[in-house]
Design an enzyme around this catalytic site. Structure first.
Site, PDB file in Angstrom:
ATOM      1  N   ASP A   1      -6.481   0.799   1.358  1.00  0.00           N
ATOM      2  CA  ASP A   1      -6.756   1.099   2.620  1.00  0.00           C
ATOM      3  C   ASP A   1      -7.315   0.769   3.077  1.00  0.00           C
ATOM      4  O   ASP A   1      -8.717   0.726   2.279  1.00  0.00           O
ATOM      5  CB  ASP A   1      -6.106   2.681   2.946  1.00  0.00           C
ATOM      6  CG  ASP A   1      -6.916   3.796   2.498  1.00  0.00           C
ATOM      7  OD1 ASP A   1      -8.300   3.372   1.826  1.00  0.00           O
ATOM      8  OD2 ASP A   1      -7.265   4.516   2.664  1.00  0.00           O
TER       9      ASP A   1
ATOM     10  N   LYS B   1       0.647  -1.162   0.352  1.00  0.00           N
ATOM     11  CA  LYS B   1      -0.432  -0.074  -0.539  1.00  0.00           C
ATOM     12  C   LYS B   1       0.922   1.093  -0.293  1.00  0.00           C
ATOM     13  O   LYS B   1       0.489   2.215  -1.053  1.00  0.00           O
ATOM     14  CB  LYS B   1      -1.092  -0.154   1.396  1.00  0.00           C
ATOM     15  CG  LYS B   1      -1.899   1.133   0.875  1.00  0.00           C
ATOM     16  CD  LYS B   1      -2.242   1.119   2.496  1.00  0.00           C
ATOM     17  CE  LYS B   1      -1.588   2.048   3.389  1.00  0.00           C
ATOM     18  NZ  LYS B   1      -1.741   2.672   5.196  1.00  0.00           N
TER      19      LYS B   1
END
Length: 212
Positions: free
Chosen positions: A139, A121
């Site tokens: 996220d 991420k």
């Protein structure tokens, strides 16, 4: 999963509503963004911005930050969640940037993930924002919103990322990341979504809609 026309309508409305939005994290350099994103794990962007506002005027390069001890780094970020691990990762990242990358932030996602504390991420966010590499970081907001809208059904962020990448044109991956984040923050909140003000409420299949 929704029909193709429904999915396209949802994405079109999200794009129209959130077009041009960027990260809420404050930064003035690639290094500052990297630090802010590492700090943002299980911590709100608002809190991160408070921490970096006092951090960056003094410690805005890997050389400067890397001179701190573990204890000093922890003291700087103590009001951020998981500060022990984050302090260790930040110092490790600073040392690696200086020793291996001439203090430059790598542009390649796989190389970025070699830095301590940088997972898929974080690497996607950095590569996308700094180097305009097409990437769709998942996220908690992206995961929640895409699942409520039935644009994805994967049980983990990586699977969800792959599903969204198939659904959204590659040239829009980086922008779409921000559409989902801002929709999750402003409207499709975790505990009590604000469905009455949602631009995709007519297409949304979420069964626990809230119109209070």
């Amino acid at each position: 999963m929704l029909r193709k026309a429904q999915r396209e309508a949802i994405l079109a409305k999200l794009e129209e509503t959130y077009k041009g939005t960027k990260t809420a994290l404050n930064y003035n350099s690639p290094f500052e963004l990297l630090v802010a994103v590492i700090l943002s794990a299980q911590c709100t962007d608002e809190r991160v911005n408070v921490i970096t506002a006092r951090l960056f005027p003094r410690l805005n390069t890997p050389e400067k930050m890397g001179r701190l001890t573990q204890e000093e780094m922890e003291a700087e970020i103590r009001d951020c969640g998981l500060y022990h691990a984050k302090a260790k990762n930040l110092l490790g990242t600073c040392h690696m940037l200086v020793e291996r990358f001439n203090s430059e932030i790598p542009s390649d996602i796989k190389t970025l993930m070699e830095l301590p504390g940088v997972g898929q991420k974080t690497a996607n966010v950095i590569a996308s924002i700094i180097y305009n590499v097409p990437a769709l970081a998942v996220d908690t907001h992206v995961f929640r919103v895409s699942h409520r809208l039935e644009l994805a059904k994967g049980k983990d962020p990586l699977t969800t990322e792959k599903e969204l990448e198939k659904l959204i044109p590659k040239e829009k991956w980086s922008d779409a990341h921000h559409w989902f984040i801002w929709h999750g923050r402003k409207i499709c909140k975790a505990r009590k979504p604000l469905c009455r003000g949602c631009v995709v409420v007519e297409e949304c299949p979420f069964k626990e809609k809230n119109f209070d």
